[in-house]
Write a protein that holds these residues in place. Sequence first.
Motif, PDB file in Angstrom:
ATOM      1  N   TYR A   1     -59.471   8.130 120.812  1.00 51.18           N
ATOM      2  CA  TYR A   1     -59.193   8.653 122.150  1.00 51.18           C
ATOM      3  C   TYR A   1     -60.026   9.912 122.379  1.00 51.18           C
ATOM      4  O   TYR A   1     -60.569  10.520 121.437  1.00 51.18           O
ATOM      5  N   LYS A   2     -60.079  10.328 123.639  1.00 52.06           N
ATOM      6  CA  LYS A   2     -60.768  11.562 123.998  1.00 52.06           C
ATOM      7  C   LYS A   2     -59.839  12.397 124.872  1.00 52.06           C
ATOM      8  O   LYS A   2     -59.179  11.868 125.772  1.00 52.06           O
ATOM      9  N   LEU A   3     -59.805  13.703 124.568  1.00 55.23           N
ATOM     10  CA  LEU A   3     -59.021  14.640 125.366  1.00 55.23           C
ATOM     11  C   LEU A   3     -59.993  15.405 126.258  1.00 55.23           C
ATOM     12  O   LEU A   3     -60.876  16.107 125.767  1.00 55.23           O
TER      13      LEU A   3
ATOM     14  N   ALA B   1     -58.464   8.636 114.168  1.00 60.98           N
ATOM     15  CA  ALA B   1     -57.298   8.330 113.338  1.00 60.98           C
ATOM     16  C   ALA B   1     -57.386   9.084 112.014  1.00 60.98           C
ATOM     17  O   ALA B   1     -58.456   9.571 111.609  1.00 60.98           O
ATOM     18  N   ASP B   2     -56.268   9.159 111.328  1.00 62.70           N
ATOM     19  CA  ASP B   2     -56.177   9.765 109.997  1.00 62.70           C
ATOM     20  C   ASP B   2     -56.519  11.253 109.993  1.00 62.70           C
ATOM     21  O   ASP B   2     -57.051  11.783 109.006  1.00 62.70           O
TER      22      ASP B   2
ATOM     23  N   ASP C   1     -49.725   3.437 119.070  1.00 62.95           N
ATOM     24  CA  ASP C   1     -49.552   3.242 120.512  1.00 62.95           C
ATOM     25  C   ASP C   1     -50.162   4.356 121.355  1.00 62.95           C
ATOM     26  O   ASP C   1     -49.966   4.390 122.568  1.00 62.95           O
ATOM     27  N   GLY C   2     -50.886   5.260 120.735  1.00 62.67           N
ATOM     28  CA  GLY C   2     -51.458   6.355 121.503  1.00 62.67           C
ATOM     29  C   GLY C   2     -51.685   7.578 120.635  1.00 62.67           C
ATOM     30  O   GLY C   2     -52.195   7.469 119.513  1.00 62.67           O
ATOM     31  N   VAL C   3     -51.280   8.738 121.141  1.00 62.72           N
ATOM     32  CA  VAL C   3     -51.451  10.002 120.411  1.00 62.72           C
ATOM     33  C   VAL C   3     -50.105  10.719 120.392  1.00 62.72           C
ATOM     34  O   VAL C   3     -49.517  10.999 121.455  1.00 62.72           O
ATOM     35  N   SER C   4     -49.605  10.965 119.203  1.00 64.50           N
ATOM     36  CA  SER C   4     -48.344  11.692 119.101  1.00 64.50           C
ATOM     37  C   SER C   4     -48.600  13.187 119.294  1.00 64.50           C
ATOM     38  O   SER C   4     -49.650  13.707 118.907  1.00 64.50           O
ATOM     39  N   LEU C   5     -47.633  13.856 119.895  1.00 65.50           N
ATOM     40  CA  LEU C   5     -47.775  15.288 120.218  1.00 65.50           C
ATOM     41  C   LEU C   5     -46.540  16.026 119.712  1.00 65.50           C
ATOM     42  O   LEU C   5     -45.408  15.560 119.861  1.00 65.50           O
ATOM     43  N   LYS C   6     -46.771  17.207 119.149  1.00 68.78           N
ATOM     44  CA  LYS C   6     -45.668  18.047 118.694  1.00 68.78           C
ATOM     45  C   LYS C   6     -45.960  19.491 119.081  1.00 68.78           C
ATOM     46  O   LYS C   6     -47.009  20.035 118.720  1.00 68.78           O
ATOM     47  N   ASP C   7     -45.058  20.088 119.844  1.00 71.50           N
ATOM     48  CA  ASP C   7     -45.203  21.496 120.195  1.00 71.50           C
ATOM     49  C   ASP C   7     -44.823  22.353 118.988  1.00 71.50           C
ATOM     50  O   ASP C   7     -43.816  22.098 118.322  1.00 71.50           O
ATOM     51  N   LEU C   8     -45.615  23.379 118.686  1.00 69.84           N
ATOM     52  CA  LEU C   8     -45.394  24.208 117.500  1.00 69.84           C
ATOM     53  C   LEU C   8     -44.679  25.513 117.838  1.00 69.84           C
ATOM     54  O   LEU C   8     -44.945  26.551 117.246  1.00 69.84           O
ATOM     55  N   GLY C   9     -43.756  25.431 118.798  1.00 69.36           N
ATOM     56  CA  GLY C   9     -43.013  26.641 119.193  1.00 69.36           C
ATOM     57  C   GLY C   9     -43.836  27.574 120.060  1.00 69.36           C
ATOM     58  O   GLY C   9     -43.729  28.801 119.960  1.00 69.36           O
ATOM     59  N   SER C  10     -44.673  26.997 120.913  1.00 64.89           N
ATOM     60  CA  SER C  10     -45.555  27.803 121.768  1.00 64.89           C
ATOM     61  C   SER C  10     -44.753  28.641 122.754  1.00 64.89           C
ATOM     62  O   SER C  10     -43.608  28.314 123.093  1.00 64.89           O
ATOM     63  N   SER C  11     -45.360  29.716 123.237  1.00 66.58           N
ATOM     64  CA  SER C  11     -44.686  30.628 124.176  1.00 66.58           C
ATOM     65  C   SER C  11     -44.532  30.008 125.557  1.00 66.58           C
ATOM     66  O   SER C  11     -43.515  30.202 126.235  1.00 66.58           O
TER      67      SER C  11
ATOM     68  N   LEU D   1     -48.527  10.388 123.832  1.00 60.86           N
ATOM     69  CA  LEU D   1     -49.443  10.269 124.965  1.00 60.86           C
ATOM     70  C   LEU D   1     -50.078   8.887 124.975  1.00 60.86           C
ATOM     71  O   LEU D   1     -50.542   8.393 123.937  1.00 60.86           O
ATOM     72  N   ALA D   2     -50.112   8.266 126.155  1.00 56.53           N
ATOM     73  CA  ALA D   2     -50.852   7.018 126.332  1.00 56.53           C
ATOM     74  C   ALA D   2     -52.101   7.314 127.152  1.00 56.53           C
ATOM     75  O   ALA D   2     -52.244   8.393 127.732  1.00 56.53           O
ATOM     76  N   ALA D   3     -53.032   6.357 127.182  1.00 56.03           N
ATOM     77  CA  ALA D   3     -54.256   6.542 127.958  1.00 56.03           C
ATOM     78  C   ALA D   3     -53.903   6.855 129.414  1.00 56.03           C
ATOM     79  O   ALA D   3     -52.988   6.268 129.986  1.00 56.03           O
ATOM     80  N   ASN D   4     -54.619   7.797 129.985  1.00 52.67           N
ATOM     81  CA  ASN D   4     -54.463   8.268 131.369  1.00 52.67           C
ATOM     82  C   ASN D   4     -53.328   9.270 131.553  1.00 52.67           C
ATOM     83  O   ASN D   4     -53.128   9.794 132.658  1.00 52.67           O
ATOM     84  N   ASP D   5     -52.558   9.537 130.497  1.00 52.32           N
ATOM     85  CA  ASP D   5     -51.523  10.558 130.618  1.00 52.32           C
ATOM     86  C   ASP D   5     -52.164  11.940 130.730  1.00 52.32           C
ATOM     87  O   ASP D   5     -53.256  12.198 130.186  1.00 52.32           O
ATOM     88  N   SER D   6     -51.470  12.825 131.444  1.00 54.85           N
ATOM     89  CA  SER D   6     -51.910  14.222 131.492  1.00 54.85           C
ATOM     90  C   SER D   6     -51.067  15.022 130.516  1.00 54.85           C
ATOM     91  O   SER D   6     -49.883  14.744 130.314  1.00 54.85           O
TER      92      SER D   6
END
Length: 535
Positions: A3-5, A18-19, A51-61, A76-81
């Motif tokens: 994927y590309k961000l 991946a990996d 199924d996409g890209v997993s995201l985890k917030d690290l306690g951001s402000s 995140l799936a393709a086309n998600d913001s």
Amino acid sequence: MGYKLVSFTGDQDFELNADHTYVVGRAVTSDIPIFDPTISRRHAELRVVKDGVSLKDLGSSNGTFINGTKVTEGTLAANDSVTFGKVVFQLTSPDQAPSRTGNTGQSLPQAGGTIVKQVSMSGGVQAVIAGNQPTEAEAAAGQLKLDAASAVERTARKLSLLLEISQKLSGELDLDRLLGRVVTTTFEVMNVDRVSVLLANDAGELVPRVSKSRLGDSSAQHVPRTIARKAVEERVAILTDNAAADDRFKGGQSILLQSVRSAMCIPLMASAEQVLGILYVDNLTATNSFSDEDLQFLIAFGGLAAIAIKNSRFAEQIQRQAMVRSNFERYFAPNVAAEIAMQQGAVKLGGDKRPVTILFSDIRGFTTMSEHMSPDAIAGLLSDYFTEMVDIIFANGGTLDKFIGDAIMALWGAPIPHADDPDRAVAAAIAMQRAIHNMNEEWEKEGRPKIGVGIGINYGDTFAGNIGSHLRLEYTVIGDAVNVASRLCSNAKGGEILISDPLYQVLKQKPPVEARDPLSVKNRAQAVPVWKVKV
């Protein structure tokens, strides 16, 4: 599958393979470095999954959002913001151009387009705070610092917050401190990068009064002129995303230079017709930063700020008038002092050149007479004499310039001129001599010595103005015309009134006069013609 961000602005894109676990953060060592003040040093983690890209917030402000919804973990799936802090990215597959529609079906911001909402304020401040309630997702996407479990509770919290703000602002009457409090309060209740207040001057031009950045940088001093002008001229509150792309702000170089992405600007309305200035807030790097709720709240907050500013200016005007009257009632009749106090530009340092009528009066032989009187007797005699003379001067619209020993200097034509100022001065002089005659008759019965007073009056151009500071103003006149008036007084015998020919020529109602010997004046080649007024 990789994927590309891709950032909304198009200036950043990152391959996600991946990996590998990618750390998003402000630190230069981050896998995905985003140098924005709303990004934490370690903000979030991304990892490619089936199924996409997993995201985890690290306690951001400032939080992490998927399609506008705040999350701690998600996929995140393709086309998600995805929004980190206030910076928007979109997830795409390598062989796909960035879509402009996320999974929510809402349009994502276009680099060449913008979303602008404006609320007309031509009818005054809008009572919109209790209007349409935001959904939970909309409330989370906005920048108002409020936590509430329901829409009803959120409305109650907003109203309570506005009441608290109103009490805080209404207690401050010093304008500079008030404006500082407005800016500080804005940072307290909203997540914004910059806050500025501009006030309109007498010419209607917007002048920056206070401006602060959350980062403390110099960019806080700049407000896009095109946005400010539109808010004031059209009486509208503006919410804009990607302002640089808005055709309505075409030609606004300040917007392009600052790369303003999200901004709100509201006119500070003293009334439906009077705009005191503007309140402006913005976020520099993220689009879709502000919600309708944010704009509605800022309108209500701005209404409270406008009332406080208006009250502060009114208090300042009352204080100025009180100061003016306390200074000028020593020199003017109370009604004249009140008139001066009401005129905005009447009291200022410096002065100007203007024609003035100057009167000097002096008690003849006072030094010799006082040698045979006690200090109390001298003080009592002068007090009675000055009181009577000053009342006559004030009654004829004159200004008491000063006492010089037993002498009096009075003016007509400054600071407030009248068409018949010379006539008023002559009428005052005649009334003064008649009053002295009556006083002498009374004093003789009391065993007091009689006095004779000589009066001289001249008319001519002088420099007239305030000398000193606003805490202590001394109004006086300077020039050759003053010296001539003083010389006329010195040559007048007790009971006489001597006037110059320039004064006589401008009198509208000329009194009976007789010619006196011309007066020689220093630095003048020709003697000054003199007239004696018959009392």
